[in-house]
Design a protein around this motif. Structure first.
Motif, PDB file in Angstrom:
ATOM      1  N   SER A 118     100.760  44.090   8.490  1.00  3.80           N
ATOM      2  CA  SER A 118     101.012  43.367   7.245  1.00  3.80           C
ATOM      3  C   SER A 118     101.990  44.154   6.383  1.00  3.80           C
ATOM      4  N   LEU A 119     102.550  43.467   5.404  1.00  6.93           N
ATOM      5  CA  LEU A 119     103.437  44.106   4.437  1.00  6.93           C
ATOM      6  C   LEU A 119     103.181  43.495   3.066  1.00  6.93           C
ATOM      7  N   LYS A 120     102.593  44.291   2.179  1.00  4.57           N
ATOM      8  CA  LYS A 120     102.429  43.861   0.794  1.00  4.57           C
ATOM      9  C   LYS A 120     103.670  44.270   0.009  1.00  4.57           C
ATOM     10  N   PHE A 121     104.039  43.455  -0.965  1.00  2.39           N
ATOM     11  CA  PHE A 121     105.188  43.786  -1.795  1.00  2.39           C
ATOM     12  C   PHE A 121     104.926  43.324  -3.220  1.00  2.39           C
ATOM     13  N   GLY A 122     105.591  43.970  -4.157  1.00  2.04           N
ATOM     14  CA  GLY A 122     105.403  43.613  -5.556  1.00  2.04           C
ATOM     15  C   GLY A 122     106.605  44.025  -6.384  1.00  2.04           C
ATOM     16  N   LEU A 123     106.830  43.296  -7.445  1.00  2.00           N
ATOM     17  CA  LEU A 123     107.866  43.641  -8.416  1.00  2.00           C
ATOM     18  C   LEU A 123     107.147  43.920  -9.735  1.00  2.00           C
ATOM     19  N   PHE A 124     107.335  45.126 -10.287  1.00  2.00           N
ATOM     20  CA  PHE A 124     106.590  45.568 -11.459  1.00  2.00           C
ATOM     21  C   PHE A 124     107.541  45.969 -12.586  1.00  2.00           C
ATOM     22  N   ASP A 125     107.120  45.689 -13.792  1.00  2.00           N
ATOM     23  CA  ASP A 125     107.816  46.155 -14.985  1.00  2.00           C
ATOM     24  C   ASP A 125     106.993  47.316 -15.535  1.00  2.00           C
ATOM     25  N   VAL A 126     107.535  48.529 -15.452  1.00  2.00           N
ATOM     26  CA  VAL A 126     106.798  49.729 -15.832  1.00  2.00           C
ATOM     27  C   VAL A 126     107.277  50.223 -17.192  1.00  2.00           C
ATOM     28  N   ALA A 127     106.339  50.336 -18.113  1.00  2.00           N
ATOM     29  CA  ALA A 127     106.657  50.841 -19.455  1.00  2.00           C
ATOM     30  C   ALA A 127     105.379  51.371 -20.087  1.00  2.00           C
ATOM     31  N   GLY A 128     105.491  52.478 -20.813  1.00  2.00           N
ATOM     32  CA  GLY A 128     104.349  53.024 -21.529  1.00  2.00           C
ATOM     33  C   GLY A 128     103.177  53.381 -20.644  1.00  2.00           C
ATOM     34  N   GLY A 129     103.440  53.837 -19.413  1.00  2.00           N
ATOM     35  CA  GLY A 129     102.372  54.223 -18.510  1.00  2.00           C
ATOM     36  C   GLY A 129     101.618  53.068 -17.905  1.00  2.00           C
ATOM     37  N   LYS A 130     102.147  51.854 -18.017  1.00  2.00           N
ATOM     38  CA  LYS A 130     101.508  50.680 -17.428  1.00  2.00           C
ATOM     39  C   LYS A 130     102.498  49.972 -16.509  1.00  2.00           C
ATOM     40  N   ALA A 131     101.972  49.432 -15.424  1.00  2.00           N
ATOM     41  CA  ALA A 131     102.786  48.675 -14.475  1.00  2.00           C
ATOM     42  C   ALA A 131     102.329  47.226 -14.506  1.00  2.00           C
ATOM     43  N   THR A 155     103.881  39.352  -6.997  1.00  2.00           N
ATOM     44  CA  THR A 155     103.190  40.042  -5.908  1.00  2.00           C
ATOM     45  C   THR A 155     103.119  39.118  -4.702  1.00  2.00           C
ATOM     46  N   GLY A 156     103.092  39.726  -3.512  1.00  2.00           N
ATOM     47  CA  GLY A 156     103.029  38.904  -2.314  1.00  2.00           C
ATOM     48  C   GLY A 156     102.672  39.727  -1.101  1.00  2.00           C
ATOM     49  N   GLU A 157     102.531  39.040   0.029  1.00  2.00           N
ATOM     50  CA  GLU A 157     102.172  39.706   1.278  1.00  2.00           C
ATOM     51  C   GLU A 157     102.668  38.886   2.457  1.00  2.00           C
ATOM     52  N   ILE A 158     103.105  39.583   3.472  1.00  2.00           N
ATOM     53  CA  ILE A 158     103.368  38.984   4.778  1.00  2.00           C
ATOM     54  C   ILE A 158     102.303  39.533   5.714  1.00  2.00           C
ATOM     55  N   ALA A 171     103.557  35.021  -5.456  1.00  2.00           N
ATOM     56  CA  ALA A 171     103.484  34.282  -6.712  1.00  2.00           C
ATOM     57  C   ALA A 171     103.922  35.182  -7.853  1.00  2.00           C
ATOM     58  N   SER A 172     104.581  34.595  -8.813  1.00  2.00           N
ATOM     59  CA  SER A 172     104.938  35.340 -10.022  1.00  2.00           C
ATOM     60  C   SER A 172     103.736  35.400 -10.944  1.00  2.00           C
ATOM     61  N   ALA A 173     103.742  36.376 -11.840  1.00  2.00           N
ATOM     62  CA  ALA A 173     102.615  36.553 -12.754  1.00  2.00           C
ATOM     63  C   ALA A 173     102.454  35.360 -13.695  1.00  2.00           C
ATOM     64  N   THR A 174     103.543  34.689 -13.999  1.00  2.00           N
ATOM     65  CA  THR A 174     103.487  33.534 -14.909  1.00  2.00           C
ATOM     66  C   THR A 174     102.977  32.282 -14.215  1.00  2.00           C
ATOM     67  N   GLY A 175     103.007  32.280 -12.870  1.00  2.00           N
ATOM     68  CA  GLY A 175     102.604  31.098 -12.123  1.00  2.00           C
ATOM     69  C   GLY A 175     103.706  30.078 -11.942  1.00  2.00           C
ATOM     70  N   ARG A 176     104.886  30.345 -12.500  1.00  2.00           N
ATOM     71  CA  ARG A 176     105.988  29.380 -12.387  1.00  2.00           C
ATOM     72  C   ARG A 176     106.644  29.413 -11.014  1.00  2.00           C
ATOM     73  N   PHE A 177     106.438  30.521 -10.277  1.00  2.00           N
ATOM     74  CA  PHE A 177     107.030  30.628  -8.944  1.00  2.00           C
ATOM     75  C   PHE A 177     105.928  30.925  -7.944  1.00  2.00           C
ATOM     76  N   HIS A 178     105.908  30.151  -6.851  1.00  2.57           N
ATOM     77  CA  HIS A 178     104.855  30.334  -5.856  1.00  2.57           C
ATOM     78  C   HIS A 178     105.366  29.891  -4.495  1.00  2.57           C
ATOM     79  N   VAL A 179     105.126  30.705  -3.470  1.00  2.02           N
ATOM     80  CA  VAL A 179     105.458  30.322  -2.097  1.00  2.02           C
ATOM     81  C   VAL A 179     104.270  30.665  -1.203  1.00  2.02           C
ATOM     82  N   ASP A 180     104.060  29.834  -0.208  1.00  2.72           N
ATOM     83  CA  ASP A 180     103.001  30.063   0.777  1.00  2.72           C
ATOM     84  C   ASP A 180     103.349  29.236   1.997  1.00  2.72           C
ATOM     85  N   HIS A 181     103.881  29.898   3.015  1.00  6.19           N
ATOM     86  CA  HIS A 181     104.290  29.152   4.201  1.00  6.19           C
ATOM     87  C   HIS A 181     104.318  30.066   5.424  1.00  6.19           C
TER      88      HIS A 181
END
Length: 406
Positions: free
Chosen positions: A21-34, A39-42, A55-65
């Motif tokens: 498997s491969l988990k992946f994520g895009l994070f905005d890091v500031a003030g010691g918080k990520a 986030t996603g996974e293959i 899926a994006s954190a806002t829920g506006r973007f989602h893929v599952d296929h």
């Protein structure tokens, strides 16, 4: 992806690869918080099929296929496609989970040719994981030329173990070559310690239970003992790995059963554990479904629970008692039966489970009378990678500025 400067902090892309498997994520890091942006996974499914979900954190973007039978070498390309379609900021750096860096690479590090050479030299320390991680790094370098790549090691958290725990009973000549207990799932353990914050107890045991599984004793936030050793093969019985095994068995297989080092490696890392015991699967969900009619599936589940309970008790010994046990990882977070088995076996330590809380998957599952707090927390390895990567990138940038002529 949009310009990297459109975020509040430093945008980090993380890759957390396993053997299948491969988990992946895009994070905005500031003030010691990520903060996760996406986030996603293959992951591989039955019959060799591969599935991608994100899926994006806002829920506006989602893929599952389904990706059909996409080979691991193509997976990064699918991740890049997801990121480009998401319209999220481009990463300032890419952080990779490395299970093992050998005796020389023990802290997060910018990846360069020397680091890659060192990782190549320690492939045998984690032959299931390191080759896949190196392939991921190579692919990421191709898709993101010029973007800093950072290696974050599972072994880092365990560098605080005392010699009595980290030293293996072997001659000094071998110990001097780096043959010792390293410990793994360190990024998961770090994330649990960070999550607990002010609630961190003096004596904590973390049970990271998934296809790979380990138990770690933590005193005041620092690792003092752990179940895995030189490689991620030791310790608990796992999905496909043996866990601890009498070395004489390995010698017998080499001498008398026609095994070679290569076939022995396949046996202990890919064909044993709950898969080998059951003859059905390494996935505990399938074993739970089969157990009522398949005695070997029931035996595999029972042996895993027994192995876990023994290791939890051993880590309590290393700590001189225990104040809290945290269950994490895919099995630890989702299998209430495994948690119940462990708690029942440890009743003599004053552990008392609340069955209703456990069945409901509550964050705290211990009963009110329990002398040990039992919690279920999600492992946040990817966020931990993002934090380490942003810290190292910031330190590197400050160093470059300090070196500029005035």
């Amino acid at each position: 992806m949009t310009a990297a400067g459109e975020s509040a902090g430093t945008v980090i892309l993380t890759f957390n690869g396993g053997s299948s498997s491969l988990k992946f994520g895009l994070f905005d890091v500031a003030g010691g918080k990520a903060e996760p942006l996406l986030t996603g996974e293959i992951e591989t499914e039955g019959g060799g099929a591969v599935r991608l979900h994100a899926a994006s954190a806002t829920g506006r973007f989602h893929v599952d296929h389904s990706l059909g039978e996409a080979v691991p070498g193509s997976w990064i390309g699918h991740v890049v496609d997801v990121l480009e379609r998401s319209d999220l900021p481009a990463p300032a750096a890419i952080g990779h989970r490395l299970v093992h860096g050998g005796p020389r690479l023990l802290a997060p590090v910018l990846i360069d040719d020397a680091v890659l050479d060192q990782l190549e030299s320690v492939r045998s320390f984690a032959p299931v994981h390191i080759p896949a991680a190196l392939a991921t790094i190579s692919a990421a370098q191709g898709y993101f030329p010029g973007c800093p790549q950072i290696a974050c090691f599972d072994t880092s958290f365990h560098t605080t173990m005392p010699a009595v725990a980290s030293t293996l009973p072997l001659p000094k000549a071998l110990r001097d070559r780096g043959v010792r207990r390293y410990g793994f799932h360190g990024l998961s353990c770090e994330s649990i310690v960070r999550h607990l914050g002010p609630a961190l107890p003096e004596r904590l045991i973390i049970a990271h239970l998934g296809n790979g599984a380990s138990v770690t004793a933590v005193r005041a936030g620092r690792s003092v003992d752990t179940s895995m050793g030189l490689t991620p093969t030791g310790g608990l019985i796992m999905g496909r790995r043996t866990g601890d095994l009498d070395p004489g068995i390995l010698l017998h297989l080499l001498r008398d059963c026609g095994y070679t080092p290569a076939t022995l490696a396949t046996l202990v890392d890919r064909e044993s554990g709950m898969l080998g015991i059951s003859g059905i699967d390494s996935d505990l969900r399938r074993l739970n479904a089969a157990a009522p009619t398949e005695p070997d599936a029931a035996l595999a589940i029972a042996m895993f629970g027994h192995s876990l309970a023994k290791m939890l008790a051993a880590m309590a010994c290393s700590l001189g008692g225990v104040d809290m046990i945290v269950f994490t990882g895919g099995i630890g977070e989702h299998d209430c039966g495994v948690r119940a088995t462990a708690a029942t076996a440890l009743a003599w330590m004053g552990v008392a489970l609340d069955p209703a809380r456990n069945a409901a998957g509550a964050e705290t599952i211990s009963g009110d009378s329990s002398r040990v707090v039992l919690r279920v927390l999600a492992a946040q390895e990817d966020a931990q990678i993002a934090l380490h990567s942003a810290d190292l990138l910031g330190a590197s940038n400050r160093s470059l500025r300090d070196d500029e002529p005035v």
